[in-house]
Motif scaffolding. Structure first.
Motif, mmCIF file in Angstrom:
data_model
loop_
_atom_site.group_PDB
_atom_site.id
_atom_site.type_symbol
_atom_site.label_atom_id
_atom_site.label_comp_id
_atom_site.label_asym_id
_atom_site.label_seq_id
_atom_site.Cartn_x
_atom_site.Cartn_y
_atom_site.Cartn_z
ATOM 1 N N ALA A 254 -7.318 -62.061 6.564
ATOM 2 C CA ALA A 254 -6.288 -61.024 6.626
ATOM 3 C C ALA A 254 -5.021 -61.551 7.288
ATOM 4 N N ARG A 255 -5.195 -62.347 8.319
ATOM 5 C CA ARG A 255 -4.019 -62.928 8.980
ATOM 6 C C ARG A 255 -3.266 -63.833 8.015
ATOM 7 N N SER A 256 -3.990 -64.634 7.258
ATOM 8 C CA SER A 256 -3.348 -65.509 6.272
ATOM 9 C C SER A 256 -2.616 -64.694 5.212
ATOM 10 N N PHE A 257 -3.214 -63.576 4.816
ATOM 11 C CA PHE A 257 -2.568 -62.709 3.822
ATOM 12 C C PHE A 257 -1.232 -62.178 4.344
ATOM 13 N N PHE A 258 -1.234 -61.708 5.579
ATOM 14 C CA PHE A 258 0.005 -61.130 6.133
ATOM 15 C C PHE A 258 1.067 -62.195 6.421
ATOM 16 N N GLN A 259 0.642 -63.439 6.573
ATOM 17 C CA GLN A 259 1.632 -64.499 6.708
ATOM 18 C C GLN A 259 2.381 -64.719 5.393
ATOM 19 N N LEU A 260 1.681 -64.522 4.272
ATOM 20 C CA LEU A 260 2.319 -64.639 2.964
ATOM 21 C C LEU A 260 3.045 -63.361 2.561
ATOM 22 N N TYR A 261 2.432 -62.215 2.893
ATOM 23 C CA TYR A 261 2.983 -60.918 2.506
ATOM 24 C C TYR A 261 3.066 -60.036 3.748
ATOM 25 N N PRO A 262 4.174 -60.101 4.467
ATOM 26 C CA PRO A 262 4.302 -59.338 5.722
ATOM 27 C C PRO A 262 3.983 -57.856 5.531
ATOM 28 N N ASP A 263 3.337 -57.293 6.546
ATOM 29 C CA ASP A 263 2.902 -55.908 6.483
ATOM 30 C C ASP A 263 4.098 -54.964 6.486
ATOM 31 N N ASP A 264 3.862 -53.768 5.992
ATOM 32 C CA ASP A 264 4.899 -52.734 5.916
ATOM 33 C C ASP A 264 4.812 -51.861 7.169
ATOM 34 N N TYR A 265 5.843 -51.898 7.993
ATOM 35 C CA TYR A 265 5.873 -51.093 9.213
ATOM 36 C C TYR A 265 6.918 -49.976 9.128
ATOM 37 N N SER A 266 7.247 -49.593 7.923
ATOM 38 C CA SER A 266 8.194 -48.492 7.758
ATOM 39 C C SER A 266 7.562 -47.190 8.224
ATOM 40 N N VAL A 267 8.405 -46.208 8.457
ATOM 41 C CA VAL A 267 7.923 -44.897 8.910
ATOM 42 C C VAL A 267 6.968 -44.299 7.884
ATOM 43 N N ASP A 268 7.328 -44.393 6.602
ATOM 44 C CA ASP A 268 6.467 -43.833 5.553
ATOM 45 C C ASP A 268 5.096 -44.511 5.535
ATOM 46 N N ALA A 269 5.080 -45.855 5.691
ATOM 47 C CA ALA A 269 3.811 -46.588 5.664
ATOM 48 C C ALA A 269 2.948 -46.214 6.860
ATOM 49 N N ILE A 270 3.571 -46.109 8.020
ATOM 50 C CA ILE A 270 2.819 -45.757 9.235
ATOM 51 C C ILE A 270 2.243 -44.356 9.119
ATOM 52 N N GLU A 271 3.046 -43.422 8.609
ATOM 53 C CA GLU A 271 2.575 -42.041 8.468
ATOM 54 C C GLU A 271 1.454 -41.954 7.437
ATOM 55 N N PHE A 272 1.607 -42.670 6.312
ATOM 56 C CA PHE A 272 0.555 -42.624 5.300
ATOM 57 C C PHE A 272 -0.759 -43.152 5.858
ATOM 58 N N ARG A 273 -0.705 -44.289 6.543
ATOM 59 C CA ARG A 273 -1.933 -44.843 7.100
ATOM 60 C C ARG A 273 -2.578 -43.888 8.100
ATOM 61 N N MET A 274 -1.777 -43.209 8.879
ATOM 62 C CA MET A 274 -2.306 -42.254 9.849
ATOM 63 C C MET A 274 -3.027 -41.117 9.126
ATOM 64 N N HIS A 275 -2.392 -40.560 8.068
ATOM 65 C CA HIS A 275 -3.008 -39.456 7.330
ATOM 66 C C HIS A 275 -4.236 -39.940 6.546
ATOM 67 N N ALA A 276 -4.146 -41.155 5.975
ATOM 68 C CA ALA A 276 -5.279 -41.686 5.215
ATOM 69 C C ALA A 276 -6.480 -41.944 6.126
ATOM 70 N N LYS A 277 -6.212 -42.450 7.323
ATOM 71 C CA LYS A 277 -7.298 -42.668 8.287
ATOM 72 C C LYS A 277 -7.958 -41.347 8.652
ATOM 73 N N ARG A 278 -7.144 -40.335 8.909
ATOM 74 C CA ARG A 278 -7.700 -39.018 9.244
ATOM 75 C C ARG A 278 -8.520 -38.469 8.076
ATOM 76 N N LEU A 279 -8.033 -38.674 6.861
ATOM 77 C CA LEU A 279 -8.743 -38.196 5.679
ATOM 78 C C LEU A 279 -10.067 -38.937 5.505
ATOM 79 N N LEU A 280 -10.070 -40.236 5.757
ATOM 80 C CA LEU A 280 -11.309 -41.017 5.659
ATOM 81 C C LEU A 280 -12.331 -40.551 6.681
ATOM 82 N N HIS A 281 -11.893 -40.263 7.890
ATOM 83 C CA HIS A 281 -12.798 -39.728 8.908
ATOM 84 C C HIS A 281 -13.363 -38.375 8.466
ATOM 85 N N LEU A 282 -12.503 -37.533 7.901
ATOM 86 C CA LEU A 282 -12.951 -36.218 7.435
ATOM 87 C C LEU A 282 -13.967 -36.358 6.308
#
Length: 460
Positions: A254-282
């Protein structure tokens, strides 16, 4: 001297023999009655084979751990299978039973578990083991709880101990608590300079791979005059053992992947991951409450395997369920949990697919998988035309993993699963994904009859 009548002598001897036999029978019954203590101090005359080697070694080991307050419990499958057949009697009548119960047949290994949080290893314990005649070895591995994309150091922790006396081996498996309240044990890996002939490693039940278990409630039983802690429900623990294999997230890749394709830290990406994580827990708690087995599928599985994270541009959470595990309660259970049914395509007999949406418009897609002789597949339906599609996968089994602080399942043959769905270049991000044309494993599967549209194409 008057001659003694031979018949009188015979009668006296017969009477004496009968009285002695009656006394022996009375004494034996009285001695085993349990009304006046446990009686025998060992199993001589009780266990066939006169105290098996396994019985003696196990008894010594349990005396050792009891004296040093090391709280071990039985995880040995062969032993638990025997115990599970008579667990209520062993639990309710802990006295001596005249028949051999657990240690009648010769076995080379007896396996115990130990929760790391409940003990502290010290040299006194191991010195005492050596004084009792045990040889022992420790096997270490990396602590996955301390690893992440930012830190790959992996502090070493003890994973397994082997104690050997004469021809019998005690295998002590160390269980660690993981973040979502389950127990994990690591694999047993031999380093280069280790003695590979110390024990027959292939005969060990645990250690061929890492495993994950629900935290068992323990009870104390007495069997063959030995007190042992066991899981309260041995049958359930045995079922878990059959499907306990655990796959760790691939942080290095995963670290090697992000070195090639930097992660998305935009507000939309952060919010989506937060909601998706909550949905996965549910989803995990909802399906768990109704006893439905599922695994991470499609883009959610790809995110776990490729980058140990939710793919921010995927916009949904994808789960797979075998059609044999389908329950009518699934839809009402999710609706009760606060999700809205977005669509229902197909039917239980063919190409069933469910989609729910939460209040932030993040979708939960559930794909049902069907098994054929040589492959597995899930279906797809184009709502406008009624066209059917089939997505083929090589046969797979399920393993546990930890993802977003959850103990969830993924295909054990995950690389083959991902390659089937996303091709050999699955490690290259593709944001423009067409579910009808992009997957390499998709193929046409006919059309739904027009008169079935109302049943197989339901949009809400």
């Amino acid at each position: 001297m008057q001659r003694i009548n031979k018949n009188v002598i015979l009668a006296v001897l017969t009477a004496a023999s009968s009285l002695f036999l009656i006394f022996q029978l009375f004494y034996f019954k009285y001695y085993l009655s349990g009304k006046n203590g446990q009686g025998f101090s060992n199993l001589n005359g009780i266990i066939s084979s006169q105290e098996t080697i396994q019985w003696r070694v196990v008894k010594k080991f349990l005396n050792l751990v009891t004296n040093h307050k090391v709280p071990v419990f039985v995880v040995d499958s062969a032993l638990l299978q025997v115990i599970s057949k008579d667990v209520e009697r062993l639990k309710s009548t802990p006295g001596i039973h005249p028949q051999c119960h657990c240690f009648c047949e010769h076995r080379d290994v007896t396996t115990f578990g130990l929760q790391d949080a409940l003990w502290e290893a010290n040299e006194n314990f191991f010195r005492a083991a050596e004084k009792m005649g045990f040889q022992w070895q420790k096997y270490e591995g990396r602590d996955p709880r301390l690893e992440g994309i930012e830190d790959l150091s992996g502090t070493k922790i003890p994973l397994h101990y082997l104690f050997k006396m004469t021809s019998h081996i005690i295998h002590l498996v160390v269980f660690y608590e993981r973040s979502s309240n389950y127990l994990w044990h690591g694999p047993l890996r031999l380093k280069r300079k280790m003695d590979r002939k110390f024990v027959p490693f292939r005969k060990l039940q645990f250690g061929h791979y890492a495993g994950a278990y629900n935290r068992p409630e323990l009870i104390l039983i007495t069997a063959d005059q030995i007190k042992m802690w066991i899981p309260k429900d041995p049958s359930e623990f045995l079922r878990e053992t059959l499907h306990s294999r655990f796959l760790e997230c691939r942080y290095k890749e995963a670290r090697s992947f992000f070195q090639l394709y930097p992660d998305d830290y935009s507000v939309d990406a952060i919010e989506f991951r937060m909601h998706a994580k909550r949905l996965l827990h549910l989803a995990t708690s909802t399906l768990g409450d109704i006893g439905v087995t599922f695994w991470l599928s499609s883009g959610t599985c790809l995110g776990w395997f490729r980058q140990c994270n939710i793919i921010p541009y995927s916009k949904d959470v994808d789960l797979g369920i075998f059609i044999r595990d389908y329950k009518p309660e699934i839809i009402p259970a999710f609706q009760k949990a606060g999700l809205q049914l977005k669509h229902k395509f197909g039917k239980v007999e063919d190409s069933l697919e469910l989609s729910f949406v939460e209040k932030h418009n993040v979708k939960l897609d559930i794909f049902f998988f069907y098994e054929e002789d040589h492959y597995m597949w899930n279906g797809g339906t184009q709502a406008k035309s009624g066209k059917k599609f089939k997505y083929l996968f090589p046969k797979f089994t399920l393993c546990w993993t930890e993802f977003e602080e959850l103990k969830v399942q993924v295909p054990c043959e995950v690389k083959e699963y991902v390659e089937a769905n996303y091709g050999k270049n699955w490690d290259v991000p593709v944001k423009d994904w067409d579910w009808k044309n992009s997957p390499p494993n998709v193929q046409p599967n006919g059309m739904w009859p027009v008169d079935e549209f109302a049943e197989v194409i339901q949009i809400y």
